[in-house]
Scaffold this motif. Sequence first.
Motif, mmCIF file in Angstrom:
data_model
loop_
_atom_site.group_PDB
_atom_site.id
_atom_site.type_symbol
_atom_site.label_atom_id
_atom_site.label_comp_id
_atom_site.label_asym_id
_atom_site.label_seq_id
_atom_site.Cartn_x
_atom_site.Cartn_y
_atom_site.Cartn_z
ATOM 1 N N ARG A 98 0.816 -1.212 0.000
ATOM 2 C CA ARG A 98 0.000 0.000 0.000
ATOM 3 C C ARG A 98 0.853 1.268 0.000
ATOM 4 N N GLU A 99 2.013 1.237 0.665
ATOM 5 C CA GLU A 99 2.890 2.405 0.632
ATOM 6 C C GLU A 99 3.376 2.687 -0.787
ATOM 7 N N TYR A 100 3.767 1.627 -1.504
ATOM 8 C CA TYR A 100 4.198 1.797 -2.889
ATOM 9 C C TYR A 100 3.035 2.273 -3.759
ATOM 10 N N GLY A 134 23.208 8.384 -1.689
ATOM 11 C CA GLY A 134 21.991 7.832 -2.257
ATOM 12 C C GLY A 134 21.063 8.920 -2.757
ATOM 13 N N ARG A 135 19.900 8.487 -3.197
ATOM 14 C CA ARG A 135 18.950 9.403 -3.844
ATOM 15 C C ARG A 135 18.438 10.492 -2.928
ATOM 16 N N GLU A 136 18.460 10.276 -1.617
ATOM 17 C CA GLU A 136 17.892 11.238 -0.681
ATOM 18 C C GLU A 136 18.896 12.277 -0.192
ATOM 19 N N LEU A 137 20.129 12.242 -0.679
ATOM 20 C CA LEU A 137 21.170 13.123 -0.149
ATOM 21 C C LEU A 137 20.762 14.593 -0.214
ATOM 22 N N ARG A 138 20.253 15.029 -1.355
ATOM 23 C CA ARG A 138 19.902 16.437 -1.504
ATOM 24 C C ARG A 138 18.791 16.833 -0.531
ATOM 25 N N ASN A 139 17.781 15.989 -0.393
ATOM 26 C CA ASN A 139 16.686 16.304 0.528
ATOM 27 C C ASN A 139 17.158 16.342 1.972
ATOM 28 N N LEU A 140 18.056 15.434 2.324
ATOM 29 C CA LEU A 140 18.554 15.383 3.697
ATOM 30 C C LEU A 140 19.424 16.599 4.013
ATOM 31 N N ALA A 184 14.876 6.534 1.068
ATOM 32 C CA ALA A 184 13.752 6.903 1.928
ATOM 33 C C ALA A 184 13.475 5.865 3.011
ATOM 34 N N SER A 185 13.634 4.576 2.684
ATOM 35 C CA SER A 185 13.298 3.526 3.639
ATOM 36 C C SER A 185 14.200 3.502 4.868
ATOM 37 N N LYS A 186 15.359 4.129 4.790
ATOM 38 C CA LYS A 186 16.283 4.132 5.933
ATOM 39 C C LYS A 186 15.896 5.164 6.985
ATOM 40 N N ARG A 187 15.007 6.094 6.636
ATOM 41 C CA ARG A 187 14.481 7.119 7.549
ATOM 42 C C ARG A 187 15.574 7.920 8.251
ATOM 43 N N VAL A 188 16.583 8.288 7.501
ATOM 44 C CA VAL A 188 17.652 9.136 8.044
ATOM 45 C C VAL A 188 17.101 10.513 8.393
ATOM 46 N N ASP A 189 16.000 10.904 7.766
ATOM 47 C CA ASP A 189 15.376 12.191 8.097
ATOM 48 C C ASP A 189 14.987 12.263 9.568
ATOM 49 N N LEU A 190 14.542 11.138 10.145
ATOM 50 C CA LEU A 190 14.207 11.120 11.574
ATOM 51 C C LEU A 190 15.431 11.419 12.436
ATOM 52 N N LEU A 191 16.568 10.857 12.052
ATOM 53 C CA LEU A 191 17.795 11.085 12.818
ATOM 54 C C LEU A 191 18.173 12.555 12.787
ATOM 55 N N ILE A 192 18.042 13.157 11.606
ATOM 56 C CA ILE A 192 18.391 14.573 11.456
ATOM 57 C C ILE A 192 17.450 15.440 12.288
ATOM 58 N N HIS A 193 16.147 15.200 12.192
ATOM 59 C CA HIS A 193 15.181 16.001 12.958
ATOM 60 C C HIS A 193 15.436 15.876 14.457
ATOM 61 N N ALA A 194 15.732 14.657 14.925
ATOM 62 C CA ALA A 194 15.969 14.456 16.355
ATOM 63 C C ALA A 194 17.228 15.183 16.818
ATOM 64 N N CYS A 195 18.299 15.088 16.043
ATOM 65 C CA CYS A 195 19.552 15.742 16.435
ATOM 66 C C CYS A 195 19.466 17.258 16.256
ATOM 67 N N ASN A 196 18.700 17.713 15.272
ATOM 68 C CA ASN A 196 18.435 19.151 15.167
ATOM 69 C C ASN A 196 17.756 19.658 16.434
ATOM 70 N N ALA A 215 17.124 4.110 12.263
ATOM 71 C CA ALA A 215 15.674 4.316 12.264
ATOM 72 C C ALA A 215 14.927 3.441 11.269
ATOM 73 N N ALA A 216 15.614 2.570 10.549
ATOM 74 C CA ALA A 216 14.971 1.749 9.520
ATOM 75 C C ALA A 216 14.335 0.502 10.129
ATOM 76 N N LYS A 217 13.299 0.008 9.457
ATOM 77 C CA LYS A 217 12.759 -1.313 9.772
ATOM 78 C C LYS A 217 13.436 -2.288 8.829
ATOM 79 N N GLU A 218 14.451 -2.976 9.336
ATOM 80 C CA GLU A 218 15.298 -3.825 8.496
ATOM 81 C C GLU A 218 14.953 -5.300 8.671
ATOM 82 N N ASP A 219 15.201 -6.055 7.608
ATOM 83 C CA ASP A 219 14.992 -7.501 7.661
ATOM 84 C C ASP A 219 15.948 -8.148 8.660
ATOM 85 N N PHE A 220 17.177 -7.679 8.683
ATOM 86 C CA PHE A 220 18.180 -8.143 9.641
ATOM 87 C C PHE A 220 18.943 -6.943 10.194
#
Length: 412
Positions: A123-125, A231-237, A207-219, A269-274
């Motif tokens: 559903r997310e996709y 990765g693809r999210e570098l500019r947004n982060l 996006a799936s790694k949720r590095v944005d959460l880490l940035i917001h928390a440390c900010n 912050a990711a939900k990882e398989d392992f």
Amino acid sequence: MRVAIVHPWFLALGGAEQSVGIVAELYPEADIFTLFCEKSGLPPQLANRKVISSKWNNLPGKYHFYRHLLPIYPMLFEAIDLRGYDLVLSSDSCVIKGVLLDDETTHVCFCHSPMRCLYDQYREYLEALPWLARPIFKLVTRHLRMWDYIAAQRVTGFATNSQYISQRVRTHYGLESEVVYAPVEANSGYIDAQTEDYYLSVGRLVASKRVDLLIHACNRLGRRLIIVGRGRELRNLKRIAGPTIEFADRVPTAQLASLYARCKALLFAAKEDFGIVPLECQSYGRPVIAYGRGGVLETVIPHVTGLHFEEQTTESLVGAILCFESEQERYDPVRIQSNARSFDASKFKQRFSTFVDLCIEAKRRGLPWTAISRSGHELTDVSVNRRQVSLPRGAAAKKWDSAIPMDQLWVE
């Protein structure tokens, strides 16, 4: 014995690719097959190995378009010519388990995860797509779920990288699997006498790694955070990063080791398989603050090797960081490192090769691998991989007497 290893693509070096490298060490004569390959995506063990890629590999910009080939994945994977191989080892987080093999071939699938966009993240996709594309996505994924389920029934035996993924294999395919925790080069870690006042994030910036959460928390807390990866999210982060956030891109191995060894803790912050990165950090005696879902529940011990935060939100992570800082003196680097070393690659090699041997014997006898494991007899006549193997007792033994009803294959 002719052996082939198949992996969907080597376009970025992640945990799945590292696992393939370790498997390739076990089978030095194996041929390596993939759809797409970039040198930067190969693990070190494959640097001098012949990797056979598909004709699609010659197309420019493959890193950007390979995901859009989803509707023809079955055709692409079935086109890989694996005739004449005695043993095929597939590394699967996609649908590459559907490769076509000779009837006599033993097929062992090391499943990192059933394909996310077909099952738990469907559903997310779907919701991320434009309205006009959604009906097409529904039709394609419905067909792929049926194809993937049927392909799974042809596999001789599934090995999974965690109990979490083992449960998902049971849910989606109705099959038992052997848990063989993903390999981590834990014995190379060391404990540094000096630590510094920064948190660390390591991994691909998607996006799936949720590095944005880490940035917001440390900010919000004014904490220093070093982010290693690209990765693809570098500019947004970078756009949301405050003055205490640093980006290190890719760093040499020695520098990454130093960053691990001297960090206050790893934030994950990711939900990882392992999740290999949390264990890599623990191998240097440093604790981990991780989102408490997925594989980290099996690798991060609360208040011993780190902490879990319950919700994938900034507020939940901020609370976990403050809790950690109030008790960080209690964490014993030696105990943390010992936990990581219980997942070392040497243990993976032993467990995986033993499971492969069991599957070869099961194929020879015409039995499910669970039937041999369930019998409780040690198989001392298995002579593969150039040695005799005593197979383990007490592995998963549940027998599935009926297939999953077809209506469970659909997601409406």
